[in-house]
Design a protein around this motif. Structure first.
Motif, mmCIF file in Angstrom:
data_model
loop_
_atom_site.group_PDB
_atom_site.id
_atom_site.type_symbol
_atom_site.label_atom_id
_atom_site.label_comp_id
_atom_site.label_asym_id
_atom_site.label_seq_id
_atom_site.Cartn_x
_atom_site.Cartn_y
_atom_site.Cartn_z
ATOM 1 N N ASP A 46 -2.101 10.359 0.514
ATOM 2 C CA ASP A 46 -2.006 9.677 -0.771
ATOM 3 C C ASP A 46 -0.711 9.987 -1.506
ATOM 4 N N THR A 47 -0.203 11.188 -1.317
ATOM 5 C CA THR A 47 0.943 11.653 -2.100
ATOM 6 C C THR A 47 2.068 12.124 -1.174
ATOM 7 N N GLY A 97 0.812 -1.210 0.000
ATOM 8 C CA GLY A 97 0.000 0.000 0.000
ATOM 9 C C GLY A 97 0.847 1.262 0.000
ATOM 10 N N LYS A 98 0.220 2.356 -0.398
ATOM 11 C CA LYS A 98 0.851 3.677 -0.401
ATOM 12 C C LYS A 98 2.095 3.716 -1.291
ATOM 13 N N TRP A 136 1.909 13.676 2.691
ATOM 14 C CA TRP A 136 2.805 13.207 3.756
ATOM 15 C C TRP A 136 3.509 14.385 4.411
ATOM 16 N N ARG A 137 4.049 15.292 3.595
ATOM 17 C CA ARG A 137 4.739 16.475 4.143
ATOM 18 C C ARG A 137 3.767 17.369 4.900
ATOM 19 N N SER A 181 -8.359 3.761 4.912
ATOM 20 C CA SER A 181 -7.454 3.435 6.019
ATOM 21 C C SER A 181 -6.338 4.450 6.218
ATOM 22 N N ASP A 182 -6.428 5.613 5.565
ATOM 23 C CA ASP A 182 -5.339 6.585 5.677
ATOM 24 C C ASP A 182 -5.813 7.949 6.165
#
Length: 192
Positions: free
Chosen positions: A180-181, A15-16, A185-186, A102-103
């Motif tokens: 997702d990207t 995943g991811k 994340w940042r 789930s994120d």
């Protein structure tokens, strides 16, 4: 009222994939596991069984999934996986279902409860760009076609309209944050 959460999870190891440029494979797997544990905790806030849909035996066997009803992903894409989860939720006596990706690392149990308790037969929590769907609450008997993927927020609004339902749009910054990207994340790392 019985409310089932449907939690689709592709894989802990795979995943991811879009985060591969900012973290190693083992880090992504650990992040996916962290997300799984968090999301199953969110789902447990609802008064009904959690339906965990995955093709990955490691997901089904994870200790955090102990109380979840496991459904094998039919392998036909995310929307088909969620549909398989809805079929099982209906057999479990669900009156309402809540689809939880789930994120959603910032989401809290009360956010999921508010989504589940929406007055309309359809409630949609958009992502922070108002393009994707980060939470979807639907009366279990309503045959809303799932439209997760690119542009899913607009697609779910259109689907509700097709069914003659005025959806509740749940604007919640904690539900709006998904990972997702690398940019997501940042953003999450910088904003806690």
């Amino acid at each position: 009222m019985t409310i089932c959460a449907i939690v689709p999870v592709r894989s802990l190891a795979d995943g991811k994939r879009r985060l591969a440029g900012v973290m190693e494979d083992a880090q992504r797997a650990a992040l996916n596991e962290r997300f799984l544990v968090h999301t199953l905790g969110l789902a447990a806030a609802l008064p009904g069984p959690t339906i965990l849909v995955s093709p990955d035996p490691a997901v089904a066997a994870h200790p955090a999934a102990g109380n979840a009803v496991r459904v094998v992903d039919p392998g036909l894409g995310l929307n088909a996986a969620i549909e398989a989860g809805r079929e099982r939720a209906r057999r479990e006596g669900a009156e309402r279902i809540v689809v939880l990706p789930s994120d959603l690392p910032a989401a809290r149990r009360e956010d999921v409860q508010a989504l589940a308790g929406a007055a309309s037969a359809v409630a949609i929590a958009p992502d922070r760009r108002r393009q994707g769907t980060n939470g979807l609450s639907v009366a279990a008997g309503l045959d809303l076609a799932f439209r997760f993927g690119a542009g899913s927020f607009a697609a779910h609004l259109a689907e509700a309209e097709r069914l003659g339902v005025t959806p509740d749009v749940i604007e919640n910054p904690r539900l709006a944050l998904d990972i997702d990207t690398p940019e997501d994340w940042r953003h999450w790392r910088e904003n806690g």
